[in-house]
Design a protein around this motif. Structure first.
Motif, PDB file in Angstrom:
ATOM      1  N   LYS A  67       0.931  -1.340  -0.108  1.00 41.54           N
ATOM      2  CA  LYS A  67       0.111  -0.114  -0.053  1.00 41.54           C
ATOM      3  C   LYS A  67       0.930   1.364  -0.073  1.00 41.54           C
ATOM      4  N   GLY A  68       0.597   2.367  -0.814  1.00 42.07           N
ATOM      5  CA  GLY A  68       1.204   3.318  -0.862  1.00 42.07           C
ATOM      6  C   GLY A  68       2.518   3.405  -1.775  1.00 42.07           C
ATOM      7  N   LEU A  69       2.771   2.271  -2.458  1.00 44.79           N
ATOM      8  CA  LEU A  69       3.833   2.301  -3.145  1.00 44.79           C
ATOM      9  C   LEU A  69       3.674   3.252  -4.538  1.00 44.79           C
ATOM     10  N   ASN A  70       4.754   4.054  -4.837  1.00 40.70           N
ATOM     11  CA  ASN A  70       4.406   4.852  -5.953  1.00 40.70           C
ATOM     12  C   ASN A  70       4.553   4.407  -7.292  1.00 40.70           C
ATOM     13  N   GLN A  71       4.278   5.180  -8.222  1.00 37.96           N
ATOM     14  CA  GLN A  71       4.497   4.439  -9.780  1.00 37.96           C
ATOM     15  C   GLN A  71       5.854   4.197 -10.042  1.00 37.96           C
ATOM     16  N   ALA A  72       6.835   4.980  -9.356  1.00 34.74           N
ATOM     17  CA  ALA A  72       8.058   4.726  -9.698  1.00 34.74           C
ATOM     18  C   ALA A  72       8.586   3.410  -9.333  1.00 34.74           C
ATOM     19  N   GLY A  73       8.214   3.245  -8.060  1.00 33.23           N
ATOM     20  CA  GLY A  73       8.356   1.876  -7.410  1.00 33.23           C
ATOM     21  C   GLY A  73       7.751   0.757  -8.166  1.00 33.23           C
ATOM     22  N   ASP A  75       6.973   0.901 -11.477  1.00 28.82           N
ATOM     23  CA  ASP A  75       8.107   0.561 -12.663  1.00 28.82           C
ATOM     24  C   ASP A  75       9.323  -0.108 -12.307  1.00 28.82           C
ATOM     25  N   SER A  94      -4.001  -1.279 -13.812  1.00 25.87           N
ATOM     26  CA  SER A  94      -3.772  -0.217 -12.819  1.00 25.87           C
ATOM     27  C   SER A  94      -5.104  -0.431 -11.897  1.00 25.87           C
ATOM     28  N   ASP A 125      -6.109  -0.376  -3.849  1.00 20.97           N
ATOM     29  CA  ASP A 125      -4.704  -1.001  -3.785  1.00 20.97           C
ATOM     30  C   ASP A 125      -4.675  -2.182  -4.502  1.00 20.97           C
TER      31      ASP A 125
END
Length: 302
Positions: A67-73, A75, A94, A125
């Motif tokens: 939970k809360g992992l951003n898009q960079a993570g 990718d 998504s 999530d």
């Protein structure tokens, strides 16, 4: 050997077949039956493997994120998946796409029920990667690797489906090898008996040839040629029959069972027979050659 000697040996091999017509026909019939059964088994194995591969491509490993992992993570995890050589393909879903798919599946009859979640995605999530592997047997090792990656919350996979596919393929392989060995043994036995009869009929002629200085290779060649010809002819007949039967059977299934044809796919005749024709002819010739050699070792004592 020069051309004249080769021509003589070939001619004598054909003469031997004509002299022992009944036994030659019996051997050809037996080889045909053996190759026919081997061809059927091979065709079934190819189709089972083909269907198994098709099913494997539909069995995916789904990776969910913390939970809360951003898009960079997300990718970054995708790059690790892409770099893994065991991966055939993968796709990213998504949270919004997951919610749309869920609505289509569960609220298609009454879309108004989903209106209460208009501003609140209950699957916020649930973004994920779905990965399809080249080989289902690599699933366990791949899952362990995914579970060890930072940012991965859960890895969903189907152990039962993987185990079932592996067991079916393994069981079919063992049974097929056992049947093929039995059929090869029967074929070699029949060829051996046919060549042995030819040796008995020409025993006095062979003795004379040996006395005038003929080499063992020269004496043995006609019998080896005889066995190989019987093996090749005996294998060519069932290969033609299997090709005709297979194409007609596939056409019948597709035309009569349209629903089944949409869910089950068969290997093409071209793919199967590109392997089966040289394999079948090679096995037939090999049975004839080995059968002749065994007979000559036991009975060609002059």
């Amino acid at each position: 050997m020069n051309i004249r000697t080769v021509r003589y040996c070939l001619n004598q091999g054909l003469v031997n077949i004509k002299r022992n017509k009944l036994f030659s026909l019996a051997s050809i019939g037996t080889i045909s039956a053996c190759i026919f059964l081997i061809g059927i088994i091979f065709t079934i194995i190819i189709n089972v493997n083909y269907m198994e591969k098709q099913m494997e491509q539909k069995i995916g490993v789904t990776v969910f994120f913390e939970k809360g992992l951003n898009q960079a993570g997300i990718d970054a995890i995708g790059q690790q998946i892409k770099a893994d050589k065991r991966v055939e393909r993968y796709q990213y879903t998504s949270a919004e796409e997951a919610w749309e798919d869920f609505k289509d599946d569960y609220f298609s009859d009454d879309p108004d029920l989903a209106s209460g979640f208009a501003n609140d995605n209950p699957l916020a999530d649930s973004a994920s990667y779905t990965i399809f592997l080249k080989n289902i047997d690599d699933q366990d090792a791949f899952v362990k690797k995914m579970e060890s990656i930072e940012g991965v919350r859960k890895v969903k996979h189907s152990d039962q489906a993987k185990q079932t596919l592996s067991n079916v393929g393994r069981l079919l392989g063992y049974a097929s090898v056992a049947l093929i060995i039995i059929l090869l043994g029967v074929g070699i036995f029949l060829i051996s008996n046919t060549v042995m009869i030819g040796i008995s009929v020409r025993r006095h002629e062979i003795k004379i040839m040996k006395l005038i200085g003929s080499t063992n290779a020269f004496v043995r060649s006609p019998f080896i040629i005889e066995g190989v010809i019987i093996g090749v002819v005996g294998s060519a007949i069932p290969l033609v029959l299997i090709r005709i039967i297979y194409e007609r059977l596939i056409h019948f299934v597709i035309s009569k069972f349209g629903v089944m044809a949409n869910t089950v796919s068969f290997a093409s005749a071209g793919d199967i027979f590109a392997i089966l024709i040289p394999l079948g002819l090679g096995i037939g010739a090999g049975i004839g050659f080995i059968g002749s050699i065994l007979s000559l070792r036991k009975h060609l004592k002059v």
